[in-house]
Scaffold this active site. Structure first.
Site, short mmCIF file in Angstrom:
data_model
loop_
_atom_site.label_atom_id
_atom_site.label_comp_id
_atom_site.label_asym_id
_atom_site.label_seq_id
_atom_site.Cartn_x
_atom_site.Cartn_y
_atom_site.Cartn_z
N SER A 592 -5.29 -13.28 -8.67
CA SER A 592 -4.34 -12.37 -8.81
C SER A 592 -3.25 -13.07 -9.28
O SER A 592 -3.04 -13.53 -10.21
CB SER A 592 -4.15 -11.27 -7.42
OG SER A 592 -3.20 -10.43 -7.63
N ASP A 667 -10.83 -2.73 -11.61
CA ASP A 667 -9.60 -3.04 -10.93
C ASP A 667 -8.49 -2.19 -10.92
O ASP A 667 -8.01 -2.17 -12.13
CB ASP A 667 -9.41 -4.48 -11.42
CG ASP A 667 -8.34 -5.11 -10.43
OD1 ASP A 667 -7.40 -4.26 -9.71
OD2 ASP A 667 -8.16 -6.42 -10.41
N HIS A 699 -10.26 -4.84 -7.32
CA HIS A 699 -9.40 -6.15 -7.46
C HIS A 699 -9.93 -7.35 -6.43
O HIS A 699 -9.87 -8.49 -6.43
CB HIS A 699 -7.90 -6.00 -6.89
CG HIS A 699 -7.00 -7.08 -7.26
ND1 HIS A 699 -6.94 -7.44 -8.39
CD2 HIS A 699 -5.99 -7.62 -6.35
CE1 HIS A 699 -5.93 -8.51 -8.53
NE2 HIS A 699 -5.51 -8.51 -7.16
#
Length: 722
Positions: A592, A667, A699
């Protein structure tokens, strides 16, 4: 005689080699080292008791068990699923009515996004042991304070269920997917303001306040969902990217008796957020936290429940941004507790009901990290803080006047607390890098342990055969003089005369922390597995991370990825000069925000890093959501350079090392668009790299054997390239 001793030493060394069991990805990511805890622990408010959700493996059933704080003895089993065929699938979560005589039990939960879900809900009356299914696939059902009604949301509308009559009243009718949402937050509020339920009952159960989201003009994002079908389906949802239109929010008061709705006048605000909303202890006064779009100005409003008129009782401004507080707590006289960074560190403040400051309760160059509550009888505040260092957490009590502070936690590491309703006891959760979580009953007056509850001895014993290394915590100083928290994991058979490859891990996002003295998370076991294979793992929290004061946290404002990347490169240079490190073999990994960082590091630090792994990275902040991105960068229209100068997608020509890019195709948070455009940029720059897309994964990239395959892939990449 000498040869006999050598033979014994040889056998002992062989035995120790056999005795040290090697960690595997399969063990790590199937939960083999999961610590025991106290699931769904809830402190009751009316009695000095708490409940825990227990699982009976032999009976394959779940129980909500009631315990006494003073003795830790089980008082009763409130409900056992084996007695109710309707709960054959178990209990996913539960909430009590205010009088704690009824329980709403959720099962058959279906996740929507990170926090949101729909579920079936059963009403359970403790005294009669009667269980009734009352709601099917709804969101956020909430008891009225008098326990006679349940408000809930379904398909973007709000409803009230009357328990006695079993009748449902529909409050709103204009709810429509990708258009209007009533009482439930939109995608970006849920993700960035971290709440889903956007409605609240007044203290007298006569009014329901709710937020309405008009998403009509918010741009849509679409994702292909592949599954195993002949044709993929398309999931489309509203997602405001940086600089694009947000949902228009409005606030309403619904009168239950009159079935009448009144709008709150927020005409003074334009392009704003209602970041929090809750009724005060005065049944006729609603509070709301309103933020401007830049998030550098926050107004705490008090709203009259009769006239719906709003007035500002508190204002917070900041040159960077104002953090929204979840610690707003109203006392009996409607004075309130508030936490703020206004003196440079997060502290507790006490205001009267008009918003006039009565006292700053805590002070110092350290952060309050949790507010646990106030004992109004003794005027004592209980909180958690970083007073003994930013990587540890301790529990304290202090007078409402800021005097008579007492440290209640004893052990060095991470301490958390759940207090009994009368503040006589607390359950202390403790762990550090060498001690798995322990739960003890402690005295709230002295902090002394009254009785142990859970100690995870079995896990400690299990780990002995792996003979794992320990995390070494230290402060790393870069050549520029920046002092940064760090940890290092060395191989257990570390030899200072050897040269080791280094694998760096980081997240680095604003206000985050990876260097904390607490128990291992799942990835820590992976790092230890790498140490068993001859790698040193290092983690450094650079500038912009949290718990060292507002100036340290907010120095990255308007230039995300500049100072943070600089710090990782500078830290790698320092580590590379250690006598036992091979500076030609330094890699970096992140997920991320951490993937955004590792991508930047392999590009801007191409002479320092040999390899990088980026999982679900943002590659250009123009692709990310409005609330998060604009909080730190403002809009692309206002700060184009802040976006472009530090987006890895713009620096692909600098790639020299080995780069592995990974993303889930479904995602909803950091869209796979980020990686697709990064891939295309790398291709057009004629750069060789590795990549993997995980179909229909969000995600978190998990489900089935996904995590095992993913971490085996990354392990193989590290071993080949580093």
């Amino acid at each position: 005689m000498k040869s006999k001793q050598l033979l014994i030493l040889f056998f002992l060394s062989c035995f120790s080699l056999v005795a040290q069991q090697k960690l595997t990805v399969e063990e790590i990511y199937t939960g083999a080292f999961r610590a025991q805890g106290m699931d769904e622990l809830q402190a009751l408010k009316n009695t000095n008791q708490y409940t825990v959700l227990n699982f009976d493996r032999s009976a394959r059933s779940m129980q909500i068990d009631l315990y006494d704080y003073a003795t830790l003895k089980k008082v009763a089993t409130l409900i056992d699923t084996k007695d109710f065929s309707e709960l054959a699938d178990g209990i996913d979560s539960y909430t009590f009515s205010s009088d704690e005589k009824q329980i709403l039990i959720a099962n058959n939960t279906n996740q929507i996004y990170r926090h949101s879900f729909t579920a079936d809900f059963f009403l359970y009356t403790i005294a009669t042991k009667q269980l009734t299914k009352v709601l099917t696939q709804v969101q956020e059902p909430t008891f009225s304070p008098d326990g006679t009604k349940i408000a809930f949301a379904k398909e973007n509308n709000l409803f009230i269920y009357n328990i006695a009559s079993k009748k449902t009243t529909q409050i709103t009718t204009d709810g429509k997917k990708n258009s209007i949402i009533n009482g439930i937050t939109d995608w970006v509020y849920e993700e960035e303001f971290a709440f889903v339920r956007a409605f609240d009952w007044s203290a007298d159960s006569k009014k329901l306040a709710y937020i309405r989201f008009d998403e009509t003009e918010v741009p849509e994002f679409s994702m292909n969902i592949f599954k195993k079908d002949l044709y993929p389906t398309v999931e489309t949802f509203k997602y405001p990217k940086a600089g694009e239109k947000n949902a228009l929010v409005s606030l309403f008061l619904y009168d239950v008796n009159n079935n009448a709705t009144k709008p709150v006048n927020l005409g003074n605000y334009n392009d704003f957020y209602i970041a929090r909303m809750k009724w005060t202890n005065d049944a006729n006064v609603l509070s709301a936290q309103v933020l401007n779009r830049h998030q550098d100005n926050l107004d705490l409003l008090f709203i009259d429940g009769t006239t719906a008129a709003a007035k500002v009782v508190l204002n917070e401004k900041d040159n960077a941004y104002v953090d929204v507080t979840d610690n707003l707590t109203f006392l009996k006289d409607n004075s309130f507790i508030w936490t703020s960074e206004k003196d440079g560190f997060n502290h507790i403040y006490w205001y009267d009901k008009t918003g006039k400051l009565k006292s700053q309760v805590t002070k110092g160059n350290w952060e309050v990290t949790a507010y646990y509550g106030l004992d109004e009888k003794t005027k004592t505040v209980f909180y958690q803080s970083t007073e003994n260092g930013s990587t540890v957490r301790d529990i304290y009590k202090i007078g409402l006047d800021g005097k008579k502070k007492v440290k209640l936690s004893e052990k060095n590491g991470t301490n958390g607390a759940i207090f009994s309703p009368n503040f006589q006891y607390f359950i202390n959760t403790f762990s550090n890098a060498t001690t798995p979580p322990t739960y003890t009953l402690n005295s709230a007056s002295s902090g002394k342990v009254v009785q142990p509850i859970v100690d995870n001895t079995a896990l400690t014993e299990k780990l002995k055969k792996y003979d794992l290394p320990t995390k070494e915590f230290f402060e790393l100083t870069t050549e520029k003089g920046n002092k940064l928290n760090a940890w290092m994991i060395k191989p257990k058979d570390f030899d200072a005369n050897k040269k080791y490859p280094v694998f760096m891990y980081q997240y680095s996002g604003p206000g985050s922390q990876q260097v904390a003295n607490d128990w291992l998370d799942t990835n820590d076991y992976w790092f230890m597995m790498l140490s068993q294979q001859g790698y040193i793992t290092v983690c450094v929290d650079g500038r912009g991370t949290g718990f060292k004061g507002a100036a340290f946290k907010k120095c990255t404002q308007k230039q995300l990825g500049k100072l943070e990347v600089e710090d990782q490169i500078d830290a790698a240079k320092v580590i590379g000069n250690y006598s036992y490190v091979d500076k030609t073999r330094i890699g970096i990994f992140g997920w991320s925000y951490g993937g955004f960082m590792s991508s930047n590091c392999i590009l801007k630090g191409s002479d320092v890093f040999k390899m990088a792994i980026a999982v679900a990275p943002v590659t250009n902040w123009r692709f990310y959501d409005s609330i998060y991105t604009e909080r730190y960068l403002q809009t692309p229209q206002e700060n184009a350079n802040g976006y472009d100068d530090n987006s890895p997608i713009n620096f692909v020509s600098k790639l020299k090392g080995n780069y592995l890019l990974i993303h889930g195709s479904a995602d909803d948070n950091v869209h796979v668009q980020n990686s697709m455009q990064m891939i295309e940029a790398l291709v057009q720059a004629n750069k060789q790299f590795d990549w993997a897309i995980y179909p229909d994964k969000n995600h978190g990239i998990y489900g089935g054997k996904t995590r095992i395959q993913l971490f085996n892939k990354m392990t193989a990449f590290i071993k080949e390239k580093l």
